[in-house]
Every structure is written in C-alpha cells, then in structure tokens.
Scaffold this active site. Sequence first.
Site, PDB file in Angstrom:
ATOM      1  N   HIS A 194     -28.508 -18.257   0.911  1.00  0.00           N
ATOM      2  CA  HIS A 194     -27.552 -19.346   1.085  1.00  0.00           C
ATOM      3  C   HIS A 194     -26.449 -19.231   0.045  1.00  0.00           C
ATOM      4  O   HIS A 194     -26.520 -18.422  -0.892  1.00  0.00           O
ATOM      5  CB  HIS A 194     -28.234 -20.726   1.028  1.00  0.00           C
ATOM      6  CG  HIS A 194     -28.912 -21.066  -0.266  1.00  0.00           C
ATOM      7  ND1 HIS A 194     -28.242 -21.307  -1.438  1.00  0.00           N
ATOM      8  CD2 HIS A 194     -30.236 -21.212  -0.556  1.00  0.00           C
ATOM      9  CE1 HIS A 194     -29.096 -21.594  -2.401  1.00  0.00           C
ATOM     10  NE2 HIS A 194     -30.329 -21.538  -1.900  1.00  0.00           N
ATOM     11  N   CYS A 222     -34.537 -18.995  -4.089  1.00  0.00           N
ATOM     12  CA  CYS A 222     -33.716 -18.487  -2.992  1.00  0.00           C
ATOM     13  C   CYS A 222     -32.763 -17.404  -3.489  1.00  0.00           C
ATOM     14  O   CYS A 222     -32.661 -17.153  -4.690  1.00  0.00           O
ATOM     15  CB  CYS A 222     -32.930 -19.624  -2.353  1.00  0.00           C
ATOM     16  SG  CYS A 222     -33.931 -20.757  -1.369  1.00  0.00           S
TER      17      CYS A 222
END
Length: 333
Positions: A194, A222
């Site tokens: 992301h 992430c």
Amino acid sequence: MATCVVALLSVAAVLAKDIRVVVFKVSQMHCENCEKKVKNNMRFEKGVKELSTELKNKTVSITYDAEKTDVKKLQAGFKKFNYEAEFVKETKQDAGKTIMEALEKQYAPHGMTLQANEGTPYFLAVNRDANVVTVYTADEDGRYTVPFMAMVCSGGVDTPLGYYATPVDYDWRLLMGPSYGQYATRIFDSYLFHSVPYYSQHKDDIEYDEYNLLGTSASLGCIRLEVVDVKWIYDNCPLGTPVLIYADAENPGPMGKPGTIYTDPADTEKRGWDPTDPDPANPWDDAFETGTTIRSQAAWDQWEEQHESWQSSLTPTDLQGWSTDSSVVGTRG
C-alpha cells in the site's frame, strides 16, 4: 498535475553488485591434490564467492565480486602458491537469474517456483531487509528471471518472510491507527502492499514524516511504496501474482536500490501529497510522476505507451471512504 518549481533531495541509489565469472587455464593442475591445493588457497582470496575446477581441461572458474577484486589480483593469488593462471575468458553474471534461482531453492519448502503462470506476467520479489521490491518477468524458458523494475519500499521487523500469491486489492484500505492506504493489494493475511499511510481518506493528508522514511524499515509489517509504484502493482499485477518476501541486507537486488524523494514538513502546500501521485490536483511538478523507480527499457516503453490509460483507475481526489474487507482484523500499516 500542476506545474511548479520544487526542490528535490534524492538519496543516492544503491547499485546492484557487479558479480563476474572468470575462467583461468592452470597448467600445473595435474591431479586431485592439485585441485585441492587450488581450492584451499583461492577460496580465501578477497572477493571470491564461488570456485570450481575441471581437471580434464585444467581450468578454474571463479565467481567474484568486481567491487572487491579483479582478474589481475586473482592471478596474483595463484602466484602465492607458485601456480600460474592464464586468463581464458570473463563474463558478467546474469544477476537476476542467479538471485532468483538461489531463492527458488531456498524457498522450495514454501512452494516457490519460477515457472511463469498464464495470466500473471510478473513476479514481485520483496527484499525486506534492503527495502526494495524487484519486479521480474519471464525469460525465454518461461521462468521469472528477467528484472523489469525496482521500487524503493519500507517493510518492517514484523514483515513475514515467505512465498505468497495476491488474493484481493482495494482502491483505499483501512489500516491500523486508524489510517488509510491507497491502491492496496493484499499479500497474505493482514499484510499488504500500500501507499505510505494517510491520516484520513484524502490524497492531501499523507503522513509526510512517514513518507520521508521510505527506504528504511518503518512499517508495522506491510510493504509501503510510492503511489506511482503501488498503483503500478494495482493496475498491472492480476490477483494471483506470485510474491516472495526474503531477507538480504547486503544485496538489494539485480537492479539496485532506488533513491527517495524528500518532502519538506514545513511546506504546507505540498507536504500532504505523495509527490508521485498522478492525480491532476497534485501540486507537485509532473517531473516527479515517474518516482525514483529503476526501470528496464521494457518498463520505460510500457510507461510511455500505457501510463495515460492508467489514469482511468484514479481514486477520487477527496473521498471519505469505506473498507470492503472489514472481516479481516488487524490489517497492518
């Protein structure tokens, strides 16, 4: 995207290692004991990574790091034990293929294969410790060994090593905090590709201090990327795209490590935007829209031919949004 004059502070890219293979003819190598003598002495020479001998042809093949040694220094190494090494040939190692084949062996227990799948033209190799994502395409044998582009990223100590396939993607995604990420693609469980997180679901509300940490270990697990790069994954990597997360702090990958773009925390006009966001409302100059990505010629050709069509998937500039996957608990930023 508006045009204006801005300042850029780019951290120098880390170049890929220059690995070479040289072949020597060693006339004194007559027997197995001679082979052992060569191996026992030359393996300690600075920069030597691998060594093999062929007794029949009296040749020695040495894989070495060209930043640490060269052919003449290796020949001098043979002279230390009174052997003469005649230069035969030298080749530059196919770094992408070498790295990927080694990773295939290492992660075979996880099910990793380099055999390209129909419908998934890319393989995403995430070097967690170097904070680089290298994108590979298939070679003439249908194996993911050809470096296509390299993207700077930020992982974290909780980023899980392993072999995965992407199951779902989102234009905006709720993250921990709460915060939000653009153009997110799930890797595994609660771990995603992301953008750098946003305080709210507005493109001018990025966590700018976190943006300036790209290229370092900064996430909660992430993989954070520049918008231009995470959107490229969103637009070009179909669900089911293979992803490998591995750890190699010394070697960023065959294309090296891209630099970064600095955003000035005191610049209230531009600090809230990712400089590479292709949204026309972005106050950063168009010169930043390609980011710091290291691209092969094939990747540049793709950019020139297709990047305007990628505008069709832009998220709205000012969107108070939603999460379409609220059943997944603990998504990490």
